[in-house]
Scaffold this motif. Structure first.
Motif, short mmCIF file in Angstrom:
data_model
loop_
_atom_site.label_atom_id
_atom_site.label_comp_id
_atom_site.label_asym_id
_atom_site.label_seq_id
_atom_site.Cartn_x
_atom_site.Cartn_y
_atom_site.Cartn_z
N GLU A 112 33.92 31.52 43.35
CA GLU A 112 33.21 32.79 43.54
C GLU A 112 34.16 33.99 43.51
O GLU A 112 34.18 34.80 44.44
CB GLU A 112 32.40 32.74 44.85
CG GLU A 112 31.36 31.63 44.86
CD GLU A 112 30.56 31.56 46.15
OE1 GLU A 112 30.26 32.62 46.72
OE2 GLU A 112 30.24 30.43 46.59
N TRP A 113 34.91 34.07 42.46
CA TRP A 113 35.90 35.14 42.31
C TRP A 113 35.68 35.89 41.01
O TRP A 113 35.74 35.32 39.92
CB TRP A 113 37.32 34.57 42.34
CG TRP A 113 38.39 35.61 42.49
CD1 TRP A 113 38.83 36.17 43.65
CD2 TRP A 113 39.16 36.23 41.45
NE1 TRP A 113 39.82 37.10 43.41
CE2 TRP A 113 40.04 37.15 42.06
CE3 TRP A 113 39.18 36.11 40.06
CZ2 TRP A 113 40.94 37.93 41.34
CZ3 TRP A 113 40.06 36.88 39.33
CH2 TRP A 113 40.94 37.79 39.97
N GLY A 114 35.41 37.19 41.12
CA GLY A 114 35.21 38.02 39.95
C GLY A 114 36.21 39.15 39.85
O GLY A 114 36.03 40.06 39.05
N GLY A 115 37.25 39.11 40.68
CA GLY A 115 38.28 40.14 40.66
C GLY A 115 38.25 41.01 41.90
O GLY A 115 37.24 41.11 42.60
N THR A 116 39.38 41.62 42.19
CA THR A 116 39.49 42.55 43.32
C THR A 116 40.59 43.56 43.02
O THR A 116 41.57 43.24 42.35
CB THR A 116 39.79 41.81 44.63
OG1 THR A 116 39.83 42.75 45.72
CG2 THR A 116 41.13 41.10 44.58
N ASN A 117 40.43 44.77 43.52
CA ASN A 117 41.43 45.83 43.30
C ASN A 117 42.14 46.25 44.58
O ASN A 117 43.02 47.11 44.52
CB ASN A 117 40.75 47.06 42.70
CG ASN A 117 40.23 46.82 41.30
OD1 ASN A 117 40.90 46.20 40.47
ND2 ASN A 117 39.02 47.29 41.03
N CYS A 135 36.81 41.50 49.41
CA CYS A 135 35.72 40.90 48.66
C CYS A 135 34.77 42.00 48.19
O CYS A 135 34.86 43.15 48.61
CB CYS A 135 34.98 39.88 49.52
SG CYS A 135 35.96 38.42 49.95
N ASN A 136 33.84 41.63 47.30
CA ASN A 136 32.85 42.58 46.79
C ASN A 136 31.62 41.80 46.34
O ASN A 136 31.47 40.62 46.68
CB ASN A 136 33.44 43.42 45.66
CG ASN A 136 34.09 42.58 44.58
OD1 ASN A 136 33.48 41.65 44.05
ND2 ASN A 136 35.35 42.87 44.26
N VAL A 137 30.74 42.44 45.59
CA VAL A 137 29.49 41.80 45.19
C VAL A 137 29.73 40.50 44.43
O VAL A 137 29.02 39.51 44.61
CB VAL A 137 28.65 42.77 44.33
CG1 VAL A 137 27.44 42.05 43.74
CG2 VAL A 137 28.19 43.95 45.18
N SER A 138 30.74 40.47 43.56
CA SER A 138 30.99 39.30 42.72
C SER A 138 32.15 38.44 43.19
O SER A 138 32.41 37.38 42.61
CB SER A 138 31.26 39.74 41.28
OG SER A 138 32.39 40.59 41.21
N THR A 139 32.85 38.84 44.24
CA THR A 139 34.01 38.10 44.73
C THR A 139 33.85 37.77 46.21
O THR A 139 33.69 38.67 47.03
CB THR A 139 35.30 38.92 44.52
OG1 THR A 139 35.55 39.05 43.13
CG2 THR A 139 36.49 38.24 45.18
N HIS A 140 33.88 36.47 46.52
CA HIS A 140 33.70 36.03 47.90
C HIS A 140 34.89 35.20 48.39
O HIS A 140 34.85 34.64 49.48
CB HIS A 140 32.40 35.23 48.02
CG HIS A 140 31.24 35.95 47.39
ND1 HIS A 140 30.56 35.44 46.30
CD2 HIS A 140 30.69 37.17 47.64
CE1 HIS A 140 29.62 36.30 45.93
NE2 HIS A 140 29.68 37.35 46.72
N LEU A 158 37.26 31.34 51.53
CA LEU A 158 36.00 31.49 50.79
C LEU A 158 34.85 31.64 51.76
O LEU A 158 34.63 30.78 52.62
CB LEU A 158 35.77 30.27 49.89
CG LEU A 158 34.37 30.14 49.27
CD1 LEU A 158 34.10 31.28 48.29
CD2 LEU A 158 34.22 28.78 48.58
N GLU A 159 34.12 32.74 51.63
CA GLU A 159 32.88 32.94 52.38
C GLU A 159 31.75 32.86 51.37
O GLU A 159 31.28 33.86 50.84
CB GLU A 159 32.89 34.29 53.09
CG GLU A 159 33.96 34.41 54.15
CD GLU A 159 33.91 35.74 54.87
OE1 GLU A 159 33.02 35.92 55.72
OE2 GLU A 159 34.75 36.60 54.56
#
Length: 218
Positions: A112-117, A135-140, A158-159
């Protein structure tokens, strides 16, 4: 936010127990820090910025909010979503449109990882800090770092939102990290890293998190 706080507190308790010798089992894999005066890599990302999550520019050229927004702002828009002229000041007193400068650029093979800044790093005592990626909408999944002296202990937390197993923690099994010694003394973390992790349920799955960090230590 509540889960993030609980994880943060839990790691602080672990960290304190570890330093005071009250933890009998060995901590997860410790990676020796390679101190240097020049960390290799492209750190231009630190000049890039984003608005807080949910902030976007609407078709009228206004900064608006979608998602977790203050409910009061709904009455400040017309039926087309345009913010009413006489409500602009009130709207932006409620909605945060701060420019958030990026503090990490990374790649990861995890759940569940879509990137983070963004990464937050806090000092615990003179030679120790703890940090975590946002985390964000696409990254948990979040990368946690406990840095003590000349070593760092990375974990992935991971949440999940796709199952009911709750929070999962993946331990580091190897890797490397280079950090700028001079900037560290100035309370700035500049680093290049490449960590590998183990997934007990999928031992043949290669898990990694690698990238670059540039951020102030709070």
């Amino acid at each position: 936010m509540r889960n993030r706080l609980l994880i943060y507190i839990g790691l602080l308790i672990f960290f304190t127990s570890w330093k005071t010798g009250r933890v009998e089992k060995l901590p997860p894999s410790e990676i020796a820090i390679q101190w240097t005066s020049h960390v290799k890599g492209d750190f231009s990302f630190k000049k890039s910025w984003s608005y807080p999550e949910g902030i976007f520019r609407n078709e009228f050229g206004q900064l608006s909010c979608d998602g977790l927004c203050p409910p009061e702002i709904n009455q400040m828009k017309d039926e087309d979503g345009k913010i009413l002229t006489d409500s602009l000041n009130s709207f932006y007193n409620l909605v945060d449109t701060t420019h958030l400068y990026h503090s990490i650029r990374s790649e990861a093979n995890t759940y569940e990882w879509g990137g983070t800044n963004f990464i937050t790093v806090r000092r615990i005592d003179q030679d120790s800090v703890i940090g975590y990626t946002h985390c964000n909408v696409s990254t948990h999944s979040s990368l946690y770092l406990i840095i003590v002296g000349n070593k760092v202990t990375p974990t992935i937390v991971l949440e999940s939102i796709t199952n009911s197993t709750g929070t999962k923690v993946f331990l580091c099994v190897g890797g490397e990290i280079s950090m700028d010694k001079k900037l560290w003394k100035e309370n700035i973390l500049k680093a290049s890293f490449d960590f590998k992790f183990k997934d007990p349920e999928n031992p043949n799955k290669p898990m990694f998190w690698k990238g670059w960090i540039y951020t102030k230590i709070g």
